[in-house]
Design a protein around this motif. Structure first.
Motif, PDB file in Angstrom:
ATOM      1  N   HIS A  41       0.732  -1.163  -0.078  1.00 26.07           N
ATOM      2  CA  HIS A  41       0.009   0.200  -0.161  1.00 26.07           C
ATOM      3  C   HIS A  41       0.965   1.141   0.041  1.00 26.07           C
ATOM      4  O   HIS A  41       0.479   2.456   0.175  1.00 26.07           O
ATOM      5  N   GLU A  42       2.186   0.984  -0.284  1.00 24.64           N
ATOM      6  CA  GLU A  42       2.888   2.501  -0.171  1.00 24.64           C
ATOM      7  C   GLU A  42       3.868   2.146  -1.652  1.00 24.64           C
ATOM      8  O   GLU A  42       3.683   1.202  -2.338  1.00 24.64           O
ATOM      9  N   PRO A  43       4.351   3.417  -1.859  1.00 25.08           N
ATOM     10  CA  PRO A  43       4.859   3.342  -3.502  1.00 25.08           C
ATOM     11  C   PRO A  43       6.101   2.444  -3.185  1.00 25.08           C
ATOM     12  O   PRO A  43       6.700   2.466  -2.335  1.00 25.08           O
ATOM     13  N   ARG A  44       6.149   1.742  -4.511  1.00 25.36           N
ATOM     14  CA  ARG A  44       7.233   0.639  -4.653  1.00 25.36           C
ATOM     15  C   ARG A  44       8.509   1.563  -4.964  1.00 25.36           C
ATOM     16  O   ARG A  44       8.629   2.301  -5.805  1.00 25.36           O
ATOM     17  N   THR A  45       9.688   0.908  -4.441  1.00 25.07           N
ATOM     18  CA  THR A  45      10.913   1.542  -4.568  1.00 25.07           C
ATOM     19  C   THR A  45      11.965   0.704  -5.526  1.00 25.07           C
ATOM     20  O   THR A  45      13.083   1.046  -5.802  1.00 25.07           O
ATOM     21  N   GLU A 129      -4.549   3.817   2.323  1.00 23.98           N
ATOM     22  CA  GLU A 129      -3.346   3.777   2.958  1.00 23.98           C
ATOM     23  C   GLU A 129      -3.049   2.837   3.965  1.00 23.98           C
ATOM     24  O   GLU A 129      -1.992   2.484   4.512  1.00 23.98           O
ATOM     25  N   THR A 130      -4.151   2.830   4.781  1.00 22.79           N
ATOM     26  CA  THR A 130      -4.247   2.496   6.265  1.00 22.79           C
ATOM     27  C   THR A 130      -4.611   0.973   6.299  1.00 22.79           C
ATOM     28  O   THR A 130      -5.085   0.364   5.410  1.00 22.79           O
ATOM     29  N   LYS A 131      -4.247   0.263   7.427  1.00 21.50           N
ATOM     30  CA  LYS A 131      -4.565  -0.969   7.732  1.00 21.50           C
ATOM     31  C   LYS A 131      -5.983  -1.248   7.789  1.00 21.50           C
ATOM     32  O   LYS A 131      -6.477  -2.377   7.401  1.00 21.50           O
ATOM     33  N   HIS A 132      -6.883  -0.350   8.234  1.00 21.64           N
ATOM     34  CA  HIS A 132      -8.375  -0.323   8.478  1.00 21.64           C
ATOM     35  C   HIS A 132      -8.910   0.510   7.747  1.00 21.64           C
ATOM     36  O   HIS A 132      -8.635   1.386   6.964  1.00 21.64           O
ATOM     37  N   GLY A 133     -10.320   0.346   7.192  1.00 18.28           N
ATOM     38  CA  GLY A 133     -11.070   1.286   6.508  1.00 18.28           C
ATOM     39  C   GLY A 133     -11.064   0.846   4.791  1.00 18.28           C
ATOM     40  O   GLY A 133     -11.641   1.613   4.076  1.00 18.28           O
ATOM     41  N   THR A 134     -10.338  -0.174   4.393  1.00 22.98           N
ATOM     42  CA  THR A 134     -10.171  -0.657   3.094  1.00 22.98           C
ATOM     43  C   THR A 134     -11.573  -1.393   2.523  1.00 22.98           C
ATOM     44  O   THR A 134     -11.971  -2.080   3.488  1.00 22.98           O
ATOM     45  N   VAL A 135     -11.710  -1.354   1.471  1.00 24.80           N
ATOM     46  CA  VAL A 135     -12.812  -1.799   0.720  1.00 24.80           C
ATOM     47  C   VAL A 135     -12.274  -2.980  -0.305  1.00 24.80           C
ATOM     48  O   VAL A 135     -11.267  -2.611  -0.857  1.00 24.80           O
TER      49      VAL A 135
END
Length: 172
Positions: A41-45, A129-135
């Motif tokens: 869920h973060e930009p890949r480097t 971007e967070t652990k919770h709240g995703t659908v």
């Protein structure tokens, strides 16, 4: 074992794996396994992210069942089930890593409504971007984007990434 029963086990396993993937994604990856999945869920480097370890974890049962069914004399259905798990992994890689996240460069643009819906649902999943709240935790099945957007709105857009160049949203 008759090949028709084997094919039933193979395709049945692929369908069953969608349920396994949903449960694992919702309650493991967005639960106690977030420490690995957060990287997704973060930009890949680079080319790899910690989340890629889940592919290895899910490959273990496939490998064991294929080895047991082919080499160790286990019930022949083990081979078909192991192949079904591997088949789901291949489908997942093709859609998720290649088409959605373009980890392999391509020019494919989804035109089929089903493909558009799967891609949109996954992108909506990633706006949080967070652990919770995703659908939208499934992969081969996804609710309509309008339903997912309405659910995010109902939740007050908690954890939703701000558009590029704008400060993060603050929820009251």
């Amino acid at each position: 074992m008759h090949w028709s029963l084997g094919l039933f086990l193979f395709f049945g396993t692929i369908l069953f794996m969608e349920g396994v993937a949903y449960v694992a994604h919702r309650w493991v990856m967005h639960g106690f396994g977030w420490f690995l999945h957060k990287s997704h869920h973060e930009p890949r480097t680079g080319n790899w992210e910690l989340n890629d370890l889940y592919a290895l974890i899910f490959a273990i049962p496939s490998f064991v069942l294929l080895l047991g069914g082919v080499q160790l004399g286990w019930w022949p259905g083990c081979t078909w089930i192991g192949a079904g798990i591997a088949g789901y992994g291949a489908i997942y890689f093709g859609f998720h890593d290649v088409i959605v996240h373009q980890r392999v460069r391509h020019r494919y643009v989804p035109r089929w409504n089903y493909m558009k819906r799967i891609v949109q649902a996954h992108r909506i999943h990633h706006v949080v971007e967070t652990k919770h709240g995703t659908v939208s935790f499934g992969f081969l099945y996804a609710p309509k984007p309008e339903v997912l957007k309405a659910e995010l709105k109902r939740r007050g857009h908690e954890g939703v990434r701000a558009p590029a160049g704008q400060p993060p949203q603050v929820t009251p």
